[in-house]
Design a protein around this motif. Structure first.
Motif, PDB file in Angstrom:
ATOM      1  N   LEU A 138       8.457  -9.657  10.989  1.00 15.41           N
ATOM      2  CA  LEU A 138       7.054  -9.751  10.589  1.00 15.41           C
ATOM      3  C   LEU A 138       6.820  -9.196   9.183  1.00 15.41           C
ATOM      4  CD1 LEU A 138       5.308  -8.517  13.877  1.00 15.41           C
ATOM      5  CD2 LEU A 138       5.547 -10.884  13.066  1.00 15.41           C
ATOM      6  N   MET A 139       7.744  -8.369   8.725  1.00 11.64           N
ATOM      7  CA  MET A 139       7.576  -7.736   7.420  1.00 11.64           C
ATOM      8  C   MET A 139       7.937  -8.716   6.306  1.00 11.64           C
ATOM      9  SD  MET A 139       9.022  -3.932   8.252  1.00 11.64           S
ATOM     10  CE  MET A 139       8.279  -3.171   6.810  1.00 11.64           C
ATOM     11  N   PRO A 140       7.278  -8.581   5.154  1.00 15.52           N
ATOM     12  CA  PRO A 140       7.602  -9.465   4.030  1.00 15.52           C
ATOM     13  C   PRO A 140       8.976  -9.125   3.463  1.00 15.52           C
ATOM     14  CG  PRO A 140       6.091  -7.770   3.318  1.00 15.52           C
ATOM     15  CD  PRO A 140       6.250  -7.620   4.812  1.00 15.52           C
ATOM     16  N   GLU A 141       9.490 -10.016   2.659  1.00 13.86           N
ATOM     17  CA  GLU A 141      10.771  -9.758   2.006  1.00 13.86           C
ATOM     18  C   GLU A 141      10.707  -8.481   1.183  1.00 13.86           C
ATOM     19  OE1 GLU A 141      13.871 -11.140   2.179  1.00 13.86           O
ATOM     20  OE2 GLU A 141      13.003 -12.112   3.932  1.00 13.86           O
ATOM     21  N   GLY A 142       9.534  -8.082   0.812  1.00 12.11           N
ATOM     22  CA  GLY A 142       9.325  -6.747   0.237  1.00 12.11           C
ATOM     23  C   GLY A 142       9.830  -6.519  -1.158  1.00 12.11           C
ATOM     24  N   ARG A 143       9.455  -5.362  -1.633  1.00 11.18           N
ATOM     25  CA  ARG A 143       9.793  -4.942  -2.989  1.00 11.18           C
ATOM     26  C   ARG A 143      11.135  -4.228  -3.031  1.00 11.18           C
ATOM     27  NH1 ARG A 143       5.205  -0.916  -3.628  1.00 11.18           N
ATOM     28  NH2 ARG A 143       5.588  -0.783  -1.420  1.00 11.18           N
ATOM     29  N   VAL A 144      11.686  -3.946  -1.873  1.00 11.07           N
ATOM     30  CA  VAL A 144      12.887  -3.128  -1.803  1.00 11.07           C
ATOM     31  C   VAL A 144      14.125  -4.021  -1.758  1.00 11.07           C
ATOM     32  CG1 VAL A 144      13.906  -1.170  -0.600  1.00 11.07           C
ATOM     33  CG2 VAL A 144      11.468  -1.597  -0.393  1.00 11.07           C
ATOM     34  N   THR A 145      15.156  -3.622  -2.441  1.00  9.09           N
ATOM     35  CA  THR A 145      16.396  -4.391  -2.400  1.00  9.09           C
ATOM     36  C   THR A 145      17.125  -4.170  -1.093  1.00  9.09           C
ATOM     37  OG1 THR A 145      17.620  -2.604  -3.452  1.00  9.09           O
ATOM     38  CG2 THR A 145      16.669  -4.270  -4.894  1.00  9.09           C
ATOM     39  N   GLY A 146      17.988  -5.076  -0.749  1.00  6.06           N
ATOM     40  CA  GLY A 146      18.798  -4.913   0.438  1.00  6.06           C
ATOM     41  C   GLY A 146      18.206  -5.503   1.700  1.00  6.06           C
ATOM     42  N   ARG A 147      17.058  -6.145   1.608  1.00  5.66           N
ATOM     43  CA  ARG A 147      16.474  -6.764   2.803  1.00  5.66           C
ATOM     44  C   ARG A 147      16.904  -8.198   2.890  1.00  5.66           C
ATOM     45  NH1 ARG A 147      10.225  -5.070   3.439  1.00  5.66           N
ATOM     46  NH2 ARG A 147      10.527  -2.877   3.200  1.00  5.66           N
TER      47      ARG A 147
ATOM     48  N   ALA B 152       0.803  -1.224   0.000  1.00  6.87           N
ATOM     49  CA  ALA B 152       0.000   0.000   0.000  1.00  6.87           C
ATOM     50  C   ALA B 152       0.837   1.276   0.000  1.00  6.87           C
ATOM     51  CB  ALA B 152      -0.935   0.002   1.207  1.00  6.87           C
ATOM     52  N   VAL B 153       2.087   1.193   0.446  1.00  3.03           N
ATOM     53  CA  VAL B 153       2.929   2.393   0.499  1.00  3.03           C
ATOM     54  C   VAL B 153       4.075   2.265  -0.501  1.00  3.03           C
ATOM     55  CG1 VAL B 153       2.340   2.818   2.931  1.00  3.03           C
ATOM     56  CG2 VAL B 153       4.413   1.557   2.384  1.00  3.03           C
ATOM     57  N   SER B 154       4.721   3.374  -0.772  1.00  2.00           N
ATOM     58  CA  SER B 154       5.826   3.368  -1.729  1.00  2.00           C
ATOM     59  C   SER B 154       6.973   2.497  -1.230  1.00  2.00           C
ATOM     60  CB  SER B 154       6.337   4.795  -1.952  1.00  2.00           C
ATOM     61  OG  SER B 154       7.015   5.252  -0.795  1.00  2.00           O
ATOM     62  N   PRO B 155       7.770   1.948  -2.158  1.00  2.00           N
ATOM     63  CA  PRO B 155       8.916   1.130  -1.739  1.00  2.00           C
ATOM     64  C   PRO B 155       9.888   1.895  -0.837  1.00  2.00           C
ATOM     65  CG  PRO B 155       8.521   0.851  -4.081  1.00  2.00           C
ATOM     66  CD  PRO B 155       7.615   1.954  -3.611  1.00  2.00           C
ATOM     67  N   GLU B 156      10.086   3.170  -1.113  1.00  2.90           N
ATOM     68  CA  GLU B 156      11.007   3.975  -0.297  1.00  2.90           C
ATOM     69  C   GLU B 156      10.493   4.094   1.140  1.00  2.90           C
ATOM     70  OE1 GLU B 156      11.282   4.702  -4.504  1.00  2.90           O
ATOM     71  OE2 GLU B 156       9.596   5.147  -3.200  1.00  2.90           O
ATOM     72  N   LEU B 157       9.202   4.306   1.262  1.00 10.15           N
ATOM     73  CA  LEU B 157       8.619   4.438   2.592  1.00 10.15           C
ATOM     74  C   LEU B 157       8.617   3.100   3.317  1.00 10.15           C
ATOM     75  CD1 LEU B 157       7.485   6.504   4.466  1.00 10.15           C
ATOM     76  CD2 LEU B 157       5.240   6.158   3.457  1.00 10.15           C
ATOM     77  N   SER B 158       8.377   2.032   2.603  1.00  9.82           N
ATOM     78  CA  SER B 158       8.445   0.695   3.183  1.00  9.82           C
ATOM     79  C   SER B 158       9.857   0.435   3.717  1.00  9.82           C
ATOM     80  CB  SER B 158       8.061  -0.351   2.138  1.00  9.82           C
ATOM     81  OG  SER B 158       8.038  -1.627   2.698  1.00  9.82           O
ATOM     82  N   GLU B 159      10.858   0.859   2.980  1.00  7.57           N
ATOM     83  CA  GLU B 159      12.250   0.700   3.407  1.00  7.57           C
ATOM     84  C   GLU B 159      12.535   1.513   4.674  1.00  7.57           C
ATOM     85  OE1 GLU B 159      16.174  -0.847   3.044  1.00  7.57           O
ATOM     86  OE2 GLU B 159      14.293  -1.422   2.107  1.00  7.57           O
ATOM     87  N   ARG B 160      12.029   2.746   4.732  1.00  2.00           N
ATOM     88  CA  ARG B 160      12.219   3.580   5.938  1.00  2.00           C
ATOM     89  C   ARG B 160      11.555   2.946   7.149  1.00  2.00           C
ATOM     90  NH1 ARG B 160      10.293   9.411   5.112  1.00  2.00           N
ATOM     91  NH2 ARG B 160      10.911   9.484   7.295  1.00  2.00           N
ATOM     92  N   LEU B 161      10.368   2.397   6.937  1.00  2.00           N
ATOM     93  CA  LEU B 161       9.658   1.728   8.016  1.00  2.00           C
ATOM     94  C   LEU B 161      10.448   0.513   8.502  1.00  2.00           C
ATOM     95  CD1 LEU B 161       7.102   1.558   9.726  1.00  2.00           C
ATOM     96  CD2 LEU B 161       6.033   0.274   7.868  1.00  2.00           C
ATOM     97  N   TYR B 162      10.959  -0.246   7.562  1.00  2.00           N
ATOM     98  CA  TYR B 162      11.764  -1.425   7.878  1.00  2.00           C
ATOM     99  C   TYR B 162      12.943  -1.050   8.778  1.00  2.00           C
ATOM    100  CZ  TYR B 162      14.759  -5.503   7.002  1.00  2.00           C
ATOM    101  OH  TYR B 162      15.562  -6.606   7.138  1.00  2.00           O
ATOM    102  N   HIS B 163      13.647   0.012   8.427  1.00  2.00           N
ATOM    103  CA  HIS B 163      14.839   0.408   9.184  1.00  2.00           C
ATOM    104  C   HIS B 163      14.505   1.096  10.510  1.00  2.00           C
ATOM    105  CE1 HIS B 163      17.778  -1.022   6.391  1.00  2.00           C
ATOM    106  NE2 HIS B 163      17.110  -0.466   5.401  1.00  2.00           N
ATOM    107  N   ALA B 164      13.265   1.535  10.688  1.00  2.00           N
ATOM    108  CA  ALA B 164      12.870   2.181  11.935  1.00  2.00           C
ATOM    109  C   ALA B 164      12.502   1.168  13.019  1.00  2.00           C
ATOM    110  CB  ALA B 164      11.687   3.117  11.692  1.00  2.00           C
ATOM    111  N   LEU B 165      12.321  -0.074  12.618  1.00  2.00           N
ATOM    112  CA  LEU B 165      11.896  -1.110  13.566  1.00  2.00           C
ATOM    113  C   LEU B 165      13.080  -1.959  14.012  1.00  2.00           C
ATOM    114  CD1 LEU B 165       8.652  -2.234  11.739  1.00  2.00           C
ATOM    115  CD2 LEU B 165       8.811  -0.877  13.841  1.00  2.00           C
ATOM    116  N   PRO B 166      13.011  -2.487  15.239  1.00  2.00           N
ATOM    117  CA  PRO B 166      14.077  -3.389  15.681  1.00  2.00           C
ATOM    118  C   PRO B 166      14.017  -4.699  14.896  1.00  2.00           C
ATOM    119  CG  PRO B 166      12.319  -3.337  17.297  1.00  2.00           C
ATOM    120  CD  PRO B 166      11.992  -2.296  16.263  1.00  2.00           C
ATOM    121  N   HIS B 167      15.124  -5.402  14.890  1.00  2.00           N
ATOM    122  CA  HIS B 167      15.271  -6.626  14.101  1.00  2.00           C
ATOM    123  C   HIS B 167      14.133  -7.618  14.321  1.00  2.00           C
ATOM    124  CE1 HIS B 167      17.205  -9.882  11.967  1.00  2.00           C
ATOM    125  NE2 HIS B 167      17.030 -10.641  13.029  1.00  2.00           N
TER     126      HIS B 167
END
Length: 144
Positions: free
Chosen positions: A135-144, A115-130
């Motif tokens: 819980l997050m999917p492997e996602g559309r963003v590289t580097g996960r 539902a959100v942009s890949p860039e925002l999904s990446e920011r959210l990913y990095h804002a959360l502890p490991h």
């Protein structure tokens, strides 16, 4: 994306029996996520969600508990809690077990990722502890 579409996706991915159950877990996860991430990031994510979902995410930023310094820290950094704390808060809000709450939260994160942009999904990913990131999917963003 409309709110009905968002809740329909959550219902489908989490295998929930009805729309009310999907709305309950969506609100529980978004409110808990809103407590965990900085207010600025919550605002950016909320801006890409339907209004009803955005309200749940922003609700945490409206808390007036604690000293002014504590509130300022939470606005800048979010509250500090791990997966155990996340699971407890989601389960309490959704009126379910912690195990089921985490399973359903993973479905919510999957829907949020789309539902959100890949860039925002990446920011959210990095804002959360490991551990919560798991819980997050492997996602559309590289580097996960």
């Amino acid at each position: 994306m409309r709110y009905e579409e968002l809740t329909g996706l959550v219902q489908n991915r989490a295998g929930l029996p009805d729309r009310q159950s999907a709305e309950r877990i969506l609100r529980a996860v978004l409110e808990t996520l809103g407590e965990r991430i900085p207010d600025g990031l919550a605002d950016h994510v909320a801006a890409q969600l339907p209004g009803e979902a955005a309200v749940s995410l922003r609700r945490a930023g409206l808390s007036h508990e604690g000293s002014p310094e504590e509130r300022a820290y939470r606005r800048e950094h979010g509250e500090r809690f791990d997966l155990t704390g996340f699971a407890g808060r989601v389960a309490w809000r959704a009126r379910t077990s912690e195990e089921r709450g985490l399973e359903e939260a993973a479905a919510v994160f999957e829907v949020l990722d789309s539902a959100v942009s890949p860039e925002l999904s990446e920011r959210l990913y990095h804002a959360l502890p490991h551990d919560i990131r798991e819980l997050m999917p492997e996602g559309r963003v590289t580097g996960r």
